[in-house]
Scaffold this motif. Structure first.
Motif, PDB file in Angstrom:
ATOM      1  N   GLY A   1       0.771  -1.228   0.000  1.00 23.89           N
ATOM      2  CA  GLY A   1       0.000   0.000   0.000  1.00 23.89           C
ATOM      3  C   GLY A   1       0.799   1.274   0.000  1.00 23.89           C
ATOM      4  O   GLY A   1       1.197   1.777  -1.020  1.00 23.89           O
ATOM      5  N   GLY A   2       1.130   1.773   1.151  1.00 17.77           N
ATOM      6  CA  GLY A   2       1.638   3.125   1.249  1.00 17.77           C
ATOM      7  C   GLY A   2       0.560   3.920   1.942  1.00 17.77           C
ATOM      8  O   GLY A   2      -0.250   3.376   2.691  1.00 17.77           O
ATOM      9  N   SER A   3       0.446   5.162   1.663  1.00 18.53           N
ATOM     10  CA  SER A   3      -0.594   5.951   2.316  1.00 18.53           C
ATOM     11  C   SER A   3      -1.181   6.947   1.330  1.00 18.53           C
ATOM     12  O   SER A   3      -0.447   7.586   0.592  1.00 18.53           O
ATOM     13  CB  SER A   3      -0.029   6.696   3.533  1.00 18.53           C
ATOM     14  N   GLY A   4      -2.530   7.023   1.351  1.00 20.57           N
ATOM     15  CA  GLY A   4      -3.199   8.015   0.523  1.00 20.57           C
ATOM     16  C   GLY A   4      -3.282   9.361   1.201  1.00 20.57           C
ATOM     17  O   GLY A   4      -3.779  10.314   0.625  1.00 20.57           O
ATOM     18  N   LEU A   5      -2.810   9.437   2.447  1.00 19.68           N
ATOM     19  CA  LEU A   5      -2.745  10.695   3.177  1.00 19.68           C
ATOM     20  C   LEU A   5      -1.290  11.101   3.334  1.00 19.68           C
ATOM     21  O   LEU A   5      -0.505  10.381   3.945  1.00 19.68           O
ATOM     22  CB  LEU A   5      -3.401  10.563   4.562  1.00 19.68           C
ATOM     23  N   VAL A   6      -0.907  12.230   2.773  1.00 21.79           N
ATOM     24  CA  VAL A   6       0.486  12.672   2.826  1.00 21.79           C
ATOM     25  C   VAL A   6       0.523  14.072   3.415  1.00 21.79           C
ATOM     26  O   VAL A   6      -0.112  14.993   2.894  1.00 21.79           O
ATOM     27  CB  VAL A   6       1.139  12.667   1.436  1.00 21.79           C
ATOM     28  N   VAL A   7       1.245  14.226   4.529  1.00 17.49           N
ATOM     29  CA  VAL A   7       1.452  15.526   5.142  1.00 17.49           C
ATOM     30  C   VAL A   7       2.796  16.072   4.670  1.00 17.49           C
ATOM     31  O   VAL A   7       3.797  15.357   4.660  1.00 17.49           O
ATOM     32  CB  VAL A   7       1.435  15.420   6.683  1.00 17.49           C
ATOM     33  N   PHE A   8       2.833  17.327   4.273  1.00 16.24           N
ATOM     34  CA  PHE A   8       4.070  17.897   3.750  1.00 16.24           C
ATOM     35  C   PHE A   8       4.169  19.362   4.100  1.00 16.24           C
ATOM     36  O   PHE A   8       3.172  20.007   4.447  1.00 16.24           O
ATOM     37  CB  PHE A   8       4.165  17.708   2.235  1.00 16.24           C
ATOM     38  N   ASP A   9       5.349  19.893   4.013  1.00 16.49           N
ATOM     39  CA  ASP A   9       5.583  21.302   4.291  1.00 16.49           C
ATOM     40  C   ASP A   9       6.852  21.726   3.552  1.00 16.49           C
ATOM     41  O   ASP A   9       7.746  20.923   3.308  1.00 16.49           O
ATOM     42  CB  ASP A   9       5.731  21.542   5.798  1.00 16.49           C
ATOM     43  N   CYS A  10       6.930  22.987   3.190  1.00 19.91           N
ATOM     44  CA  CYS A  10       8.122  23.512   2.530  1.00 19.91           C
ATOM     45  C   CYS A  10       9.139  23.984   3.555  1.00 19.91           C
ATOM     46  O   CYS A  10      10.210  24.411   3.182  1.00 19.91           O
ATOM     47  CB  CYS A  10       7.749  24.670   1.599  1.00 19.91           C
TER      48      CYS A  10
END
Length: 205
Positions: free
Chosen positions: A196-205
């Motif tokens: 799978g992995g994740s369909g929710l990805v948190v990110f920031d610059c």
């Protein structure tokens, strides 16, 4: 007066030296693009992703044109005693092997790129690369806006039946001043799936 060091006298004139340097700078740039691809880094210019399968062949073709011109006009190259004489064939061989292989691998899965809108504060945004092969699909999420044109990978996911959900518009993105961005990709395999992995990805610059 002692003879000049052959390692310091690369070509007969400054113009010829600059031309040779420009020619092989094209090869080095193509190799850098390959290394960025291996490291999971995309190159994003404005709202356009410049993939290795597009940039690599163009740079190789430009090198070939310049190199042919150097031969046609008999522009003197590095002296036979110079270490550059041994380095240049190595760089050339590496570029002509690695760039086509990486470009072919990148384009083999029909990779599509999406610069996700809307962008966050300061121009921070998510960039998604999606590929598919037979009945499987996969995507990588990158963040652009904090490293100039470079967008490093921050997450990944897999899908069933070769789906490319972000390319089809099946996603949502939200922004928070404290925590950055949240990308929710629809149609991904569940987190408990070993592939799978994740369909929710948190990110920031």
């Amino acid at each position: 007066m002692s003879a000049p060091d052959p390692d310091l006298v690369v070509v007969a004139s400054p113009w010829a030296r600059r031309t040779w340097v420009a020619a092989y700078a094209l090869l080095l740039l193509a190799l850098v693009w390959v290394l960025l691809s291996w490291a999971g880094v995309l190159v994003v210019v404005g709202s356009t992703v410049v993939p290795v399968w597009a940039a690599g062949p163009v740079l190789l073709f430009a090198w070939a044109v310049v190199r042919i011109g150097l031969s046609v006009f008999r522009v003197p190259g590095p002296s036979p005693e110079s270490w550059w004489r041994w380095l240049l064939p190595t760089v050339t061989a590496c570029a002509w092997v690695l760039v086509p292989l990486t470009a072919a691998a990148s384009g083999f899965g029909g990779t599509s790129y999406v610069v996700v809108e809307p962008a966050g504060s300061g121009g921070c945004r998510a960039v998604v690369a999606e590929s598919s092969f037979f009945l499987t699909g996969w995507g990588t999420v990158h963040v652009a806006g904090g490293w100039g044109p470079f967008a490093p990978q921050v997450g990944s996911y897999r899908t069933d039946n070769g789906l490319q959900p972000v390319s089809a518009g099946s996603y949502g993105v939200s922004w928070d001043d404290r925590f950055g961005g949240l990308l929710n990709v629809g149609g991904t395999l569940p987190d408990g799936d070993p592939d799978g992995g994740s369909g929710l990805v948190v990110f920031d610059c």
